[in-house]
Design a protein around this motif. Structure first.
Motif, PDB file in Angstrom:
ATOM      1  N   THR A  50       0.833  -1.209   0.000  1.00  0.00           N
ATOM      2  CA  THR A  50       0.000   0.000   0.000  1.00  0.00           C
ATOM      3  C   THR A  50       0.866   1.258   0.000  1.00  0.00           C
ATOM      4  OG1 THR A  50      -0.119  -0.078   2.405  1.00  0.00           O
ATOM      5  CG2 THR A  50      -1.934  -1.083   1.191  1.00  0.00           C
ATOM      6  N   TYR A  51       0.222   2.363  -0.377  1.00  0.00           N
ATOM      7  CA  TYR A  51       0.898   3.662  -0.359  1.00  0.00           C
ATOM      8  C   TYR A  51       0.151   4.579   0.604  1.00  0.00           C
ATOM      9  CZ  TYR A  51       3.563   7.647  -1.723  1.00  0.00           C
ATOM     10  OH  TYR A  51       4.423   8.718  -1.675  1.00  0.00           O
ATOM     11  N   ILE A  97      -1.005   6.507  -6.080  1.00  0.00           N
ATOM     12  CA  ILE A  97      -2.201   7.308  -5.784  1.00  0.00           C
ATOM     13  C   ILE A  97      -2.092   8.699  -6.405  1.00  0.00           C
ATOM     14  CG2 ILE A  97      -2.564   6.057  -3.597  1.00  0.00           C
ATOM     15  CD1 ILE A  97      -1.541   8.539  -2.118  1.00  0.00           C
ATOM     16  N   MET A 124      -4.852   4.242  -8.113  1.00  0.00           N
ATOM     17  CA  MET A 124      -6.099   4.684  -7.447  1.00  0.00           C
ATOM     18  C   MET A 124      -6.021   6.151  -7.073  1.00  0.00           C
ATOM     19  SD  MET A 124      -5.317   2.722  -3.954  1.00  0.00           S
ATOM     20  CE  MET A 124      -4.549   1.411  -4.868  1.00  0.00           C
ATOM     21  N   ARG A 125      -7.159   6.705  -6.696  1.00  0.00           N
ATOM     22  CA  ARG A 125      -7.182   8.109  -6.286  1.00  0.00           C
ATOM     23  C   ARG A 125      -6.484   8.290  -4.946  1.00  0.00           C
ATOM     24  NH1 ARG A 125     -12.588  10.775  -4.164  1.00  0.00           N
ATOM     25  NH2 ARG A 125     -11.808   9.719  -2.303  1.00  0.00           N
ATOM     26  N   TYR A 144      -9.088  12.126 -10.077  1.00  0.00           N
ATOM     27  CA  TYR A 144      -9.676  10.781 -10.084  1.00  0.00           C
ATOM     28  C   TYR A 144      -8.660   9.776 -10.612  1.00  0.00           C
ATOM     29  CZ  TYR A 144     -14.126  13.138  -9.469  1.00  0.00           C
ATOM     30  OH  TYR A 144     -15.133  13.903  -8.984  1.00  0.00           O
ATOM     31  N   THR A 178      -9.067  -0.284  -8.772  1.00  0.00           N
ATOM     32  CA  THR A 178      -9.845  -0.728  -7.611  1.00  0.00           C
ATOM     33  C   THR A 178     -11.346  -0.769  -7.929  1.00  0.00           C
ATOM     34  OG1 THR A 178      -9.854   1.550  -6.881  1.00  0.00           O
ATOM     35  CG2 THR A 178      -8.220   0.132  -5.903  1.00  0.00           C
ATOM     36  N   TYR A 180     -15.440  -1.681  -6.052  1.00  0.00           N
ATOM     37  CA  TYR A 180     -16.151  -1.703  -4.768  1.00  0.00           C
ATOM     38  C   TYR A 180     -17.474  -2.459  -4.903  1.00  0.00           C
ATOM     39  CZ  TYR A 180     -12.686   1.826  -3.844  1.00  0.00           C
ATOM     40  OH  TYR A 180     -11.475   2.457  -3.691  1.00  0.00           O
ATOM     41  N   TYR A 185     -17.858   4.834  -1.279  1.00  0.00           N
ATOM     42  CA  TYR A 185     -18.706   5.586  -0.343  1.00  0.00           C
ATOM     43  C   TYR A 185     -19.175   6.941  -0.870  1.00  0.00           C
ATOM     44  CZ  TYR A 185     -14.432   8.113   1.001  1.00  0.00           C
ATOM     45  OH  TYR A 185     -13.284   8.878   0.989  1.00  0.00           O
ATOM     46  N   GLU A 186     -18.486   7.500  -1.863  1.00  0.00           N
ATOM     47  CA  GLU A 186     -18.937   8.794  -2.395  1.00  0.00           C
ATOM     48  C   GLU A 186     -19.920   8.632  -3.547  1.00  0.00           C
ATOM     49  OE1 GLU A 186     -15.430  10.978  -3.505  1.00  0.00           O
ATOM     50  OE2 GLU A 186     -14.556  10.627  -1.540  1.00  0.00           O
ATOM     51  N   SER A 187     -20.067   7.422  -4.035  1.00  0.00           N
ATOM     52  CA  SER A 187     -20.928   7.205  -5.202  1.00  0.00           C
ATOM     53  C   SER A 187     -22.398   7.244  -4.823  1.00  0.00           C
ATOM     54  CB  SER A 187     -20.658   5.832  -5.794  1.00  0.00           C
ATOM     55  OG  SER A 187     -19.733   5.922  -6.790  1.00  0.00           O
ATOM     56  N   ASP A 193     -21.036   4.105  -9.872  1.00  0.00           N
ATOM     57  CA  ASP A 193     -19.668   3.701  -9.567  1.00  0.00           C
ATOM     58  C   ASP A 193     -19.128   2.776 -10.673  1.00  0.00           C
ATOM     59  OD1 ASP A 193     -17.540   4.005  -7.848  1.00  0.00           O
ATOM     60  OD2 ASP A 193     -18.052   2.290  -6.596  1.00  0.00           O
ATOM     61  N   LYS A 200     -12.257   3.406 -16.022  1.00  0.00           N
ATOM     62  CA  LYS A 200     -10.888   3.093 -15.580  1.00  0.00           C
ATOM     63  C   LYS A 200     -10.306   1.957 -16.428  1.00  0.00           C
ATOM     64  CE  LYS A 200     -11.727   2.873 -10.902  1.00  0.00           C
ATOM     65  NZ  LYS A 200     -11.422   2.959  -9.455  1.00  0.00           N
ATOM     66  N   THR A 210     -10.841  -5.863  -5.696  1.00  0.00           N
ATOM     67  CA  THR A 210     -11.988  -5.283  -4.985  1.00  0.00           C
ATOM     68  C   THR A 210     -11.641  -4.911  -3.544  1.00  0.00           C
ATOM     69  OG1 THR A 210     -12.978  -7.230  -3.914  1.00  0.00           O
ATOM     70  CG2 THR A 210     -13.513  -6.867  -6.259  1.00  0.00           C
ATOM     71  N   TYR A 302      -6.200  -9.187   2.605  1.00  0.00           N
ATOM     72  CA  TYR A 302      -5.689  -8.009   3.297  1.00  0.00           C
ATOM     73  C   TYR A 302      -5.072  -8.501   4.601  1.00  0.00           C
ATOM     74  CZ  TYR A 302      -8.275  -5.598  -0.237  1.00  0.00           C
ATOM     75  OH  TYR A 302      -8.704  -5.169  -1.454  1.00  0.00           O
TER      76      TYR A 302
HETATM   77  C1  LIG Z   1      -7.849  -2.796  -3.342  1.00  0.00           C
HETATM   78  C2  LIG Z   1      -7.728  -1.423  -2.743  1.00  0.00           C
HETATM   79  C3  LIG Z   1      -6.476  -0.957  -2.349  1.00  0.00           C
HETATM   80  C4  LIG Z   1      -6.333   0.327  -1.795  1.00  0.00           C
HETATM   81  N1  LIG Z   1      -5.085   0.773  -1.424  1.00  0.00           N
HETATM   82  C5  LIG Z   1      -4.912   2.057  -0.986  1.00  0.00           C
HETATM   83  C6  LIG Z   1      -3.609   2.600  -0.728  1.00  0.00           C
HETATM   84  O1  LIG Z   1      -2.592   1.903  -0.854  1.00  0.00           O
HETATM   85  N2  LIG Z   1      -3.509   3.884  -0.338  1.00  0.00           N
HETATM   86  C7  LIG Z   1      -4.619   4.702  -0.214  1.00  0.00           C
HETATM   87  O2  LIG Z   1      -4.457   5.877   0.122  1.00  0.00           O
HETATM   88  N3  LIG Z   1      -5.862   4.216  -0.455  1.00  0.00           N
HETATM   89  C8  LIG Z   1      -6.034   2.930  -0.848  1.00  0.00           C
HETATM   90  N4  LIG Z   1      -7.294   2.457  -1.138  1.00  0.00           N
HETATM   91  C9  LIG Z   1      -8.443   3.305  -0.896  1.00  0.00           C
HETATM   92  C10 LIG Z   1      -8.832   4.176  -2.096  1.00  0.00           C
HETATM   93  O3  LIG Z   1      -7.768   5.016  -2.462  1.00  0.00           O
HETATM   94  C11 LIG Z   1     -10.041   4.996  -1.683  1.00  0.00           C
HETATM   95  O4  LIG Z   1     -11.167   4.142  -1.583  1.00  0.00           O
HETATM   96  C12 LIG Z   1     -10.369   6.225  -2.515  1.00  0.00           C
HETATM   97  O5  LIG Z   1     -11.381   6.942  -1.811  1.00  0.00           O
HETATM   98  C13 LIG Z   1     -10.916   5.927  -3.898  1.00  0.00           C
HETATM   99  O6  LIG Z   1      -9.937   5.564  -4.775  1.00  0.00           O
HETATM  100  P1  LIG Z   1     -10.332   4.993  -6.233  1.00  0.00           P
HETATM  101  O7  LIG Z   1      -9.136   4.994  -7.097  1.00  0.00           O
HETATM  102  O8  LIG Z   1     -11.078   3.755  -6.068  1.00  0.00           O
HETATM  103  O9  LIG Z   1     -11.276   6.190  -6.686  1.00  0.00           O
HETATM  104  P2  LIG Z   1     -11.848   6.662  -8.087  1.00  0.00           P
HETATM  105  O10 LIG Z   1     -11.965   5.549  -9.042  1.00  0.00           O
HETATM  106  O11 LIG Z   1     -11.106   7.884  -8.517  1.00  0.00           O
HETATM  107  O12 LIG Z   1     -13.324   7.064  -7.622  1.00  0.00           O
HETATM  108  C14 LIG Z   1     -13.562   7.922  -6.524  1.00  0.00           C
HETATM  109  C15 LIG Z   1     -15.025   8.318  -6.519  1.00  0.00           C
HETATM  110  O13 LIG Z   1     -15.315   9.207  -7.587  1.00  0.00           O
HETATM  111  C16 LIG Z   1     -16.189   8.601  -8.544  1.00  0.00           C
HETATM  112  N5  LIG Z   1     -15.548   8.898  -9.833  1.00  0.00           N
HETATM  113  C17 LIG Z   1     -14.546   8.210 -10.427  1.00  0.00           C
HETATM  114  N6  LIG Z   1     -14.162   8.831 -11.575  1.00  0.00           N
HETATM  115  C18 LIG Z   1     -14.939   9.930 -11.677  1.00  0.00           C
HETATM  116  C19 LIG Z   1     -15.025  10.989 -12.628  1.00  0.00           C
HETATM  117  N7  LIG Z   1     -14.214  11.007 -13.706  1.00  0.00           N
HETATM  118  N8  LIG Z   1     -15.932  11.973 -12.411  1.00  0.00           N
HETATM  119  C20 LIG Z   1     -16.750  11.960 -11.314  1.00  0.00           C
HETATM  120  N9  LIG Z   1     -16.727  10.968 -10.380  1.00  0.00           N
HETATM  121  C21 LIG Z   1     -15.819   9.978 -10.568  1.00  0.00           C
HETATM  122  C22 LIG Z   1     -16.252   7.131  -8.229  1.00  0.00           C
HETATM  123  O14 LIG Z   1     -17.503   6.569  -8.537  1.00  0.00           O
HETATM  124  C23 LIG Z   1     -15.998   7.140  -6.721  1.00  0.00           C
HETATM  125  O15 LIG Z   1     -17.165   7.423  -5.996  1.00  0.00           O
HETATM  126  C24 LIG Z   1      -7.475   1.162  -1.657  1.00  0.00           C
HETATM  127  C25 LIG Z   1      -8.735   0.687  -2.055  1.00  0.00           C
HETATM  128  C26 LIG Z   1      -8.867  -0.591  -2.584  1.00  0.00           C
HETATM  129  C27 LIG Z   1     -10.223  -1.089  -3.006  1.00  0.00           C
END
Ligand SMILES: Cc1cc2nc3c(=O)[nH]c(=O)nc-3n(C[C@H](O)[C@H](O)[C@H](O)COP(=O)(O)OP(=O)(O)OC[C@H]3O[C@@H](n4cnc5c(N)ncnc54)[C@H](O)[C@@H]3O)c2cc1C
Length: 318
Positions: A50-51, A97, A124-125, A144, A178, A180, A185-187, A193, A200, A210, A302
């Motif tokens: 993880t980061y 990230i 991921m974000r 994003y 990633t 869900y 949670y923001e979707s 989502d 992506k 997941t 995990y």
């Molecule tokens: C397997 C896994 C590993 C993880 N590891 C880490 C880690 O190492 N470090 C860490 O900090 N976090 C980690 N996380 C947590 C993750 O970074 C958070 O859940 C974060 O809030 C969302 O990242 P994401 O890339 O899934 O988001 P995104 O895919 O960017 O989505 C975020 C939200 O915005 C919405 N969205 C996406 N694209 C758009 C767009 N273009 N316009 C409008 N809305 C959009 C999506 O539906 C979602 O609700 C991990 C999560 C998972 C599932």
């Protein structure tokens, strides 16, 4: 090293993999090795690292004034990945990230990973800064995951940010994204989502990992919906054996997931953590066996640095 999609393509049965966290700043990397070694007998082809972005800490100074400091409590993701590959000869998958990074810094980090021979990333974000609650993108970074994935994909085509470059080398990253099963949670809803999940994948995501879930029905529904929308890449389920009584409240709060009623009821009846651990491991074994039957490509655990519970599950499944 090998791309995750190639590991999956070559496999004749579901693979075993797990995720670890870098140790807290100042701690030894030996804690990482101690967490990995008991799991090596299950032959993980890859291990995720993880980061963790920066956090704000507040210190009380004279006259009650607060001093705000920025610190990264768990640095070392890239170094740990290199150490894992060197020591165990398995692929290490760094999480990358958007949060806290400009595009230029991301590019430089990707160059480092490429030079180290790291061929996989999970893009991921990222979480918001812990004390902030809401994700705020870097002014010159990505808001994003989609845009971060696009940047990695462009580098895979030899396109860097600086267009005046002479003969730029193409990177060769296999990009994971990633997903869900219980929605992010923001979707507003799962369909929304999934629409972004599809984006992506279209931007270059080659496999999906997941969020943890405790009800396989949610994963099956998620996969069905994703497939119906035309998402064809492997969807790797994330699993966590519960090991303490407190986790029945902590995990839903942190990861925005539900525990199914029978699991929650069984945990409520536990009087000690040892009993809760037994319930958690049993539940995870049943989940894993059903997922194997369903035909998942990988079971991804995990471990959170604690390998005993994952080992207890893996022994029954692999
Ligand atoms: C397997 C896994 C590993 C993880 N590891 C880490 C880690 O190492 N470090 C860490 O900090 N976090 C980690 N996380 C947590 C993750 O970074 C958070 O859940 C974060 O809030 C969302 O990242 P994401 O890339 O899934 O988001 P995104 O895919 O960017 O989505 C975020 C939200 O915005 C919405 N969205 C996406 N694209 C758009 C767009 N273009 N316009 C409008 N809305 C959009 C999506 O539906 C979602 O609700 C991990 C999560 C998972 C599932």
């Amino acid at each position: 090293m090998t791309k995750i999609v190639d590991h999956i393509a070559k496999a004749t049965k579901p693979l075993f993999s797990f995720e670890i966290l870098p140790p807290l700043k100042g701690e030894s990397i030996n804690s990482i090795f101690q967490g990995i070694e008991p799991l090596m007998e299950f032959k993980p082809p890859f291990i995720d690292v993880t980061y963790h972005r920066e956090e704000y800490i507040y210190k009380t100074r004279e006259h009650g004034l607060l001093e705000k400091k920025t610190t990264r409590k768990r640095p070392g993701t890239v170094g740990i990945c290199a150490a894992i590959m060197n020591r165990y000869n398995v692929d290490a998958v760094p999480h990358i990230i958007c949060g806290g990074f400009s595009k230029e810094e991301t590019e430089d980090a990707l160059i480092d990973l490429h030079f180290l021979g790291i061929d996989n990333v999970l893009a991921m974000r990222g979480d918001p800064i812990k004390t902030e609650g809401v994700f705020v993108p870097h002014p010159e970074g990505h808001a994003y995951a989609t845009h971060l994935i696009e940047q990695v994909s462009e580098m895979n085509k030899g396109k860097y940010l600086n267009e005046e470059m002479q003969n730029p080398v193409a990177t060769n990253f296999c990009i994971g994204v990633t997903g869900y099963p219980e929605k992010h949670y923001e979707s507003p809803n799962l369909s929304s989502d999934l629409k972004f999940l599809k984006q992506k994948v279209e931007m270059g995501g080659e496999f999906i990992v997941t969020q943890m879930f405790f009800d396989n029905a949610r994963y099956f529904e998620f996969v069905d919906k994703a497939r119906a929308m035309g998402i064809t890449v492997p969807i790797i389920p994330g699993l966590k054996p519960i090991t303490t009584r407190k986790q029945q409240n902590i995990l839903p709060r942190i990861f925005h997931i539900d525990l199914p009623e029978p699991l929650a009821e069984a945990l409520e009846k536990c009087e000690t953590d040892a009993q809760a651990r037994q319930v958690g491991i049993e539940w995870c074994i049943q989940q894993s066996k059903e997922l194997v039957q369903y035909g998942v490509p990988v079971l991804h655990f995990y471990s959170m640095g604690k390998s005993e519970a994952v080992k207890a599950v893996a022994k029954e499944v692999f």
